[in-house]
Scaffold this motif. Structure first.
Motif, short mmCIF file in Angstrom:
data_model
loop_
_atom_site.label_atom_id
_atom_site.label_comp_id
_atom_site.label_asym_id
_atom_site.label_seq_id
_atom_site.Cartn_x
_atom_site.Cartn_y
_atom_site.Cartn_z
N ARG A 184 33.63 56.74 37.19
CA ARG A 184 33.80 57.74 36.12
C ARG A 184 33.30 57.17 34.79
NH1 ARG A 184 38.81 59.53 33.64
NH2 ARG A 184 39.63 57.71 34.71
N ASN A 185 33.67 55.93 34.51
CA ASN A 185 33.12 55.23 33.35
C ASN A 185 31.92 54.44 33.87
OD1 ASN A 185 32.41 53.28 31.56
ND2 ASN A 185 34.51 52.66 31.05
N GLN A 186 30.71 54.93 33.55
CA GLN A 186 29.51 54.36 34.16
C GLN A 186 29.20 52.94 33.70
OE1 GLN A 186 28.61 55.24 37.02
NE2 GLN A 186 26.59 56.19 36.81
N ASP A 187 29.76 52.49 32.58
CA ASP A 187 29.54 51.11 32.13
C ASP A 187 29.94 50.11 33.21
OD1 ASP A 187 28.65 52.03 29.75
OD2 ASP A 187 30.48 51.58 28.61
N LYS A 188 31.03 50.45 33.89
CA LYS A 188 31.53 49.57 34.94
C LYS A 188 30.54 49.50 36.10
CE LYS A 188 36.31 48.50 35.91
NZ LYS A 188 37.63 49.09 36.12
N ALA A 189 29.91 50.64 36.40
CA ALA A 189 28.91 50.68 37.47
C ALA A 189 27.71 49.83 37.10
CB ALA A 189 28.50 52.13 37.73
N LYS A 190 27.29 49.94 35.83
CA LYS A 190 26.13 49.15 35.39
C LYS A 190 26.43 47.66 35.45
CE LYS A 190 24.31 52.87 32.55
NZ LYS A 190 24.50 53.52 31.22
N GLN A 191 27.65 47.32 35.05
CA GLN A 191 28.07 45.91 35.10
C GLN A 191 28.06 45.41 36.56
OE1 GLN A 191 31.99 45.33 33.36
NE2 GLN A 191 32.25 43.41 34.50
N HIS A 192 28.52 46.27 37.48
CA HIS A 192 28.55 45.91 38.90
C HIS A 192 27.13 45.69 39.41
CE1 HIS A 192 29.45 46.22 43.22
NE2 HIS A 192 30.69 45.89 42.88
N ALA A 193 26.22 46.58 39.02
CA ALA A 193 24.83 46.47 39.45
C ALA A 193 24.22 45.15 38.96
CB ALA A 193 24.03 47.67 38.91
N ALA A 194 24.51 44.83 37.70
CA ALA A 194 23.97 43.59 37.12
C ALA A 194 24.54 42.37 37.84
CB ALA A 194 24.30 43.53 35.63
N GLU A 195 25.82 42.47 38.20
CA GLU A 195 26.50 41.31 38.78
C GLU A 195 26.19 41.12 40.26
OE1 GLU A 195 31.09 39.53 38.50
OE2 GLU A 195 30.55 41.40 37.48
N TYR A 196 26.08 42.24 41.00
CA TYR A 196 25.98 42.12 42.47
C TYR A 196 24.71 42.71 43.09
CZ TYR A 196 30.88 40.91 41.97
OH TYR A 196 32.03 40.31 41.60
N GLY A 197 23.81 43.24 42.26
CA GLY A 197 22.59 43.79 42.83
C GLY A 197 22.76 45.15 43.48
N THR A 198 23.79 45.89 43.10
CA THR A 198 23.93 47.28 43.53
C THR A 198 23.17 48.18 42.58
OG1 THR A 198 26.00 47.36 42.28
CG2 THR A 198 26.17 46.92 44.64
N GLN A 199 23.09 49.48 42.88
CA GLN A 199 22.39 50.41 42.00
C GLN A 199 23.37 51.40 41.38
OE1 GLN A 199 18.94 52.11 44.15
NE2 GLN A 199 19.32 50.52 45.70
N ALA A 200 23.44 51.40 40.06
CA ALA A 200 24.31 52.35 39.37
C ALA A 200 23.59 53.69 39.30
CB ALA A 200 24.65 51.86 37.97
N VAL A 201 24.12 54.69 39.99
CA VAL A 201 23.41 55.99 40.10
C VAL A 201 24.34 57.12 39.67
CG1 VAL A 201 21.97 55.16 42.00
CG2 VAL A 201 24.16 56.29 42.49
N ASP A 202 23.76 58.35 39.57
CA ASP A 202 24.64 59.47 39.28
C ASP A 202 25.33 59.93 40.57
OD1 ASP A 202 22.91 61.15 40.69
OD2 ASP A 202 21.91 61.85 38.85
N LEU A 203 26.32 60.82 40.41
CA LEU A 203 27.17 61.18 41.54
C LEU A 203 26.35 61.83 42.67
CD1 LEU A 203 30.08 61.08 42.45
CD2 LEU A 203 30.50 63.23 41.26
N GLN A 204 25.40 62.68 42.32
CA GLN A 204 24.63 63.38 43.34
C GLN A 204 23.80 62.41 44.18
OE1 GLN A 204 25.48 66.19 44.05
NE2 GLN A 204 26.43 66.93 42.16
N LYS A 205 23.26 61.42 43.52
CA LYS A 205 22.46 60.41 44.22
C LYS A 205 23.38 59.60 45.18
CE LYS A 205 18.99 57.42 44.89
NZ LYS A 205 17.79 57.80 45.66
N ALA A 206 24.54 59.19 44.67
CA ALA A 206 25.49 58.44 45.50
C ALA A 206 25.84 59.24 46.74
CB ALA A 206 26.75 58.08 44.71
N ALA A 207 25.99 60.55 46.54
CA ALA A 207 26.42 61.43 47.63
C ALA A 207 25.37 61.58 48.71
CB ALA A 207 26.82 62.79 47.07
N GLN A 208 24.16 61.08 48.47
CA GLN A 208 23.09 61.18 49.48
C GLN A 208 23.04 59.97 50.43
OE1 GLN A 208 21.28 63.94 50.10
NE2 GLN A 208 22.78 64.76 48.65
#
Lengths: 290, 290, 290, 290
Positions: free
Chosen positions: B33-57
Motif C-alpha cells: 500500500r505504501n509503495q516506498d516499502k516495495a521500492k526499498q524491497h526491490a533495491a534490497e532483494y532484486g524484486t520488482q516494485a510494480v503496480d497492483l494490476q501488474k502484480a496480479a498477472q
C-alpha cells in the motif's frame, strides 16, 4: 556420606526407580505392602527386602505411594534415625508436606517432598525430573541418591513446594488436554485432516506436551493405554484448586478444567487413562478424535 | 511451471518472506500500500516494485495482510490470469476463504488459504509452517513457491481449513497462556521459585509452547516485546468461537479463554504484545510474574 | 385506527393469542401452514381463515413462527399494504430484524420485532409481556392490537432490540437453571432436605424465576413437561452469544452456560423440555434432584 | 419452656434482632465485644447488658458474628448450662458447625447452625428467614425464640445444613449477579433501553432476586449502598466451593463465578457493597450499567 538407602513402595514407578540404587550405594533396602514384590526386586536387582523398621533405619528413605494419606500411615508406624532424610516421591498434598516436615523435625529427621515426572520410561532410564521442596542442606545431602534415578533435580522452595509444582504441572496438562480436545473436535467438525493439522500445530505456537505425546499416541490411536489414571489426575487437579483457594486467587480456566476432569472421571470406567477425558467432549459432539 | 510470483503486503512477515523468492524465480513482483516499502524491497532483494494490476498477472500471487477484509478489498480491484493461484497467508476467516475461493473460481483462478506460523525469525530463515486449505492440484502447483519460504507445508483440507487450523492454533496458545498465568501465579503465592519450577514443568507433561518460549523470554523477563499484537490474538480467538458456534459444539475452556483475552485486550495499552494478557491476572492477584 | 388484523402461525402460542383479537377488531384473518388449524380457529373464535395474500393485506399483521428463517420465507412471498405494520412475535434474531425492517421500509411498511413471554397460560389470559423493537410511531399505532393479547408492552429500542431482550432473558434463565442445578446438587450431596432448602432460598436473595417455578414444578416433580423445548433454548443462547461477539464483549458466565446448554441438548432425547438440562449435572454427580 | 434468652453480637443484624426478644421472654441478656453497644441496647429495649459468663447461662443463646472463627473464640471462653441450646446466626462454615455441635454435645448442650436472610429490614420487622441445621428436638425447643425474630423457619438438615443452604443461596445470588451484569452490558452495547428491558425481564422467565432488587435499586441508581460487603460474599462463595470440593462434584458455573467475585473483590475499594462486583464487567466493556 550416604551409606544406606531405602525405598518404600514398589509400584510401577518405585520398582523401576529403586533398581538404580544398588549401582551407587552398598546397602539398599526395599519394602512393599505386598512383600513378594520386594523379594522379587531383591532377587532381580540385588536390593535387600526388609521389614519396615529396618528400612526406616536407612540414611535416606524414599517413599513413592498413591497419596499423602498412605505416607502418613507409614510415618506413624516407624522410628527414624536422627539426621536421616525422608524423600517422598508421592504426588502428594503440599499442606501434608508441611505437617510431615514439622512432625519429622521433632525427631531431628528431614522431610523433602520430591515428586517426580517422566513416567515409567523415565524411571527405567534414570532420567526422571525431581521437583523438591524443603531444607536446602537436606536437599544437598540427599542429592546423590536422587541423581541415581533422575536427571533434572531442582529445589523449588520450602516444604510443600515440590508437591505444589507437581500439582500445577498436572493441572496445566489437564488444561492443555481440554484445549486440545475442544480444538481438534472443532477442526474435525469443519472437515480438517487431523493428522496434518496436528503436524502444523506441533510446529507452531499452539503446541503442548499433550499435542506432542498424548494426542497422537493415545487418543488419535484410540488406544488409551493406562499410563496415568484419570482418578489420580482428578485428585491432582483438586490439590491445585486447594492451593488457589488457600491463596484466595482467581484462576477461572483452571477452575473450569477441574470441573470438567471431575465430570469426565465420574463418567469413565474404572482404570481409565487420563487421556480418556476427551470422551466427555466426544459424547457432546458426536465426533471421534481419530 | 511457475514463471512469475507476486507478493502483496510487505509487513514484518511479508517483507522477509518475499526476500527468498528471487533465489528461485525469475520474475518476482512486490506490491505494498505504501509503495516506498516495495521500492526499498526491490533495491534490497532484486524484486520488482510494480503496480497492483501488474502484480496480479503473476502465476502465483501471495498476499499477507492484517485481516480477510483487506484481502477482499484487493481482490475486488484486480483482474487475474486464468489458471493462476492466489495464496493468502493472512490469518484470515475460514468463511471468507470459502467465498473468496468461489469468487476466484468463476475467473478460473485458484484460491488457497495458507496462513503461516514461525514468526519473523521463521520468515527470515525460510522455515515457516504453511497450513493450507483448498484444491489439491492447486496446492501441488503452488508448492515450490511456498517451499521457497517454508519448511513444513501441509494441505489440511478444503477452502477455509488452513485459516481454521491457524485460528485453533492461536486459540490453543491463548488457553495455554491463561493456564500458565494461573498456574505460576498460584506457585508464586505459595513461595515457589518460579524459574526452578519452570525448568521442572518444561521437562514434564505440563509444558507448552507458552512455557517454553513466551513465559521465560517475554513475561518473566518483563520485556513484553511486540511480536504478535494482543488485538490480533483477540481477533483470532473470535474466529475460533465462530467455528465452534457454526458447528454447534461445546467448547467451554476455549469459550472462557476467549472472554479473558477479550477482557485483557480491553484493558491493555495499544500495541501490546499478546503476552501482556497475563497482566489481567496480575491485577487480580497483586502478584507479578517474574 | 386499526380496521383489520391478521395472525400468521397458529402454534401453541399463536392459536391462543389470536383468539383474543375478534373481541377488539372487526376483521381478523388467520393463516397457518396447515390450513386445517386456521379453519378450526375460525370456527372456534370467529376469525377468518384466509390465504396468505389476503392475510398480508391487514392493517396489522402478527407472525409467530419457530425462527426468523420462516419469517423471511413468508415475507418473500407476500405483498403488503403501504402503511401497514408487521409485528413479529417469533423469538428471532436481532440481525434479521434489522434486515427485515429495512426490507419492509422500502415498501413503506413498518416492522416491529415483538417477542413475547408468559407461556401458553399468558397467551390464554391475554397477560403476555411484549418486548418490542422498532419505530416509536409504529409501536404506538400497533399498541391496541398488542394490548388485546398482552399486559406489559414495552418499546425497548430500535429494530432488533426486542429480539435482543428476549434472547438475553432466556440466556439469563439458562444461567439461573445451571446455578440451581449446581447449587441443589451440592446441597443434596451434603444431606440437606431440598424442599425445605428451596423454601428458604425462595424467601432469600438467591431466588430466581427458575427456583420459583421450574425447580419445584418440573424438576423436583420429575415431570419435565414439554413447555419450552431444549433445542429452542439452545438456539436462543446462541443468539445471545452472537450479540456478545458482535459487540466484542466479555461474558464468561453466559459463554460457559451456552456450552453447557449445548452439551445438554446434544445428549437429550428429542422433544425434551429445557428443564431436562439438569440431567447433564445428574449424570456427573449420580444425584437426582428430587 | 424458655425462661432466659441471650444474644451475643449486636451488629447491624443482631442489634435489631435482639430488640424483639423482650416482648416474648422475661430475661433477655445481651453481650457485645464493645459493651457500650450492649448498654445502649438495654436502655433502648429493656434487655440486660451482662458479662459473657452470665449470657452463657441462658436457656437459649443466640450468636451473630462475622465468621465461624469468632464463634469458636467465644465458645472456648464460656461454660454453658446442661440442656441449653446455642443458636448461631452467623453465616458460618458447615464443617465448623459439625465440630461445634460435637464439642457442645460433650457438655450436653445443643448447637444449631441457623443463619438468617432478610437483611436489616427483615431483622427490624421480625420477618427473617431462618435456615437451620441440627437436632430436631433442639430445633423444636428453640423455635419460639426464633419465631420472635423470624417468619419462615425451616430445619433443613443435620449440623452444618443451615450454613450450607446459606452459602449456596449467596453463591446462587452471585451467579445471578454475574448473569445480570453480562446480560445488561450486552443489551446496552446494542442500544437497548435498560429500564424498559428490566421491566420486561422482571415479568419473564429470566428474573431473579438480583434483577428485582439489586439491579434497579443499587446498580442502575449508581448508589451501591453498603448492605452486604463484597468480601463477605467472596467468603461465602468460597464456602460453596469447599462444599463442592468435599463432595467431589462438578459445578462449573459456580466455580467460574467464584473466580470472578474473587477478582472483583481484589479490585474493589474497602467497604464495597457486593453489587459493586458489576464494575469488573464495566471496566472490560467501557459500559456503565445505568
Amino acid at each position: 556420606m550416604i551409606q544406606s538407602v531405602a525405598f518404600i513402595g514398589l509400584g510401577a514407578m518405585g520398582y523401576r526407580m529403586a533398581a538404580h540404587l544398588p549401582k551407587h550405594f552398598n546397602d539398599v533396602y526395599v519394602w512393599n505392602r505386598n512383600q513378594d514384590k520386594a523379594k522379587q526386586h531383591a532377587a532381580e536387582y540385588g536390593t535387600q527386602a526388609v521389614d519396615l523398621q529396618k528400612a526406616a533405619q536407612a540414611d535416606v528413605i524414599f517413599s513413592c505411594l498413591p497419596t499423602s494419606q498412605e505416607v502418613d500411615d507409614i510415618l506413624s508406624q516407624v522410628y527414624l534415625k536422627k539426621g536421616s532424610i525422608w524423600v517422598d516421591c508421592t504426588s502428594g498434598v503440599p499442606e501434608s508436606a508441611k505437617k510431615q516436615a514439622q512432625y519429622l523435625a521433632e525427631q531431628d529427621v528431614y522431610f523433602l517432598d520430591a515428586p517426580v515426572s517422566g513416567q515409567t520410561v523415565g524411571a527405567e532410564n534414570a532420567t526422571l525430573t525431581f521437583m523438591v521442596g524443603g531444607d536446602q542442606s537436606a536437599f544437598e545431602q540427599a542429592l546423590p541418591a536422587m541423581q541415581a534415578m533422575g536427571k533434572l533435580i531442582k529445589l523449588v522452595g520450602g516444604s510443600g513446594a515440590g508437591f505444589a509444582v507437581k500439582a500445577i504441572n498436572n493441572m496445566m496438562m489437564a488444561v492443555h488436554l481440554c484445549a486440545a480436545a475442544e480444538g481438534f473436535t472443532t477442526l474435525k467438525a469443519h472437515g480438517v485432516n487431523l493428522n496434518e493439522a496436528l503436524a502444523c500445530i506441533n510446529a507452531s505456537s499452539g503446541k503442548s506436551g499433550v499435542t506432542e505425546t498424548a494426542l497422537p499416541q493415545r487418543i488419535f490411536s484410540r488406544e488409551f493405554p493406562l499410563t496415568f489414571a484419570l482418578p489420580l489426575l482428578a485428585k491432582d487437579t483438586g490439590i491445585a484448586i486447594d492451593l488457589i483457594r488457600e491463596a484466595k486467587l482467581s484462576a477461572p480456566v483452571i477452575g473450569l478444567t477441574q470441573s470438567l476432569i471431575q465430570a469426565a472421571d465420574a463418567l469413565a470406567k474404572p482404570d481409565s487413562d487420563f487421556s480418556t477425558a476427551v470422551k466427555l467432549y466426544e459424547s457432546w459432539s458426536k465426533i471421534t478424535l481419530e
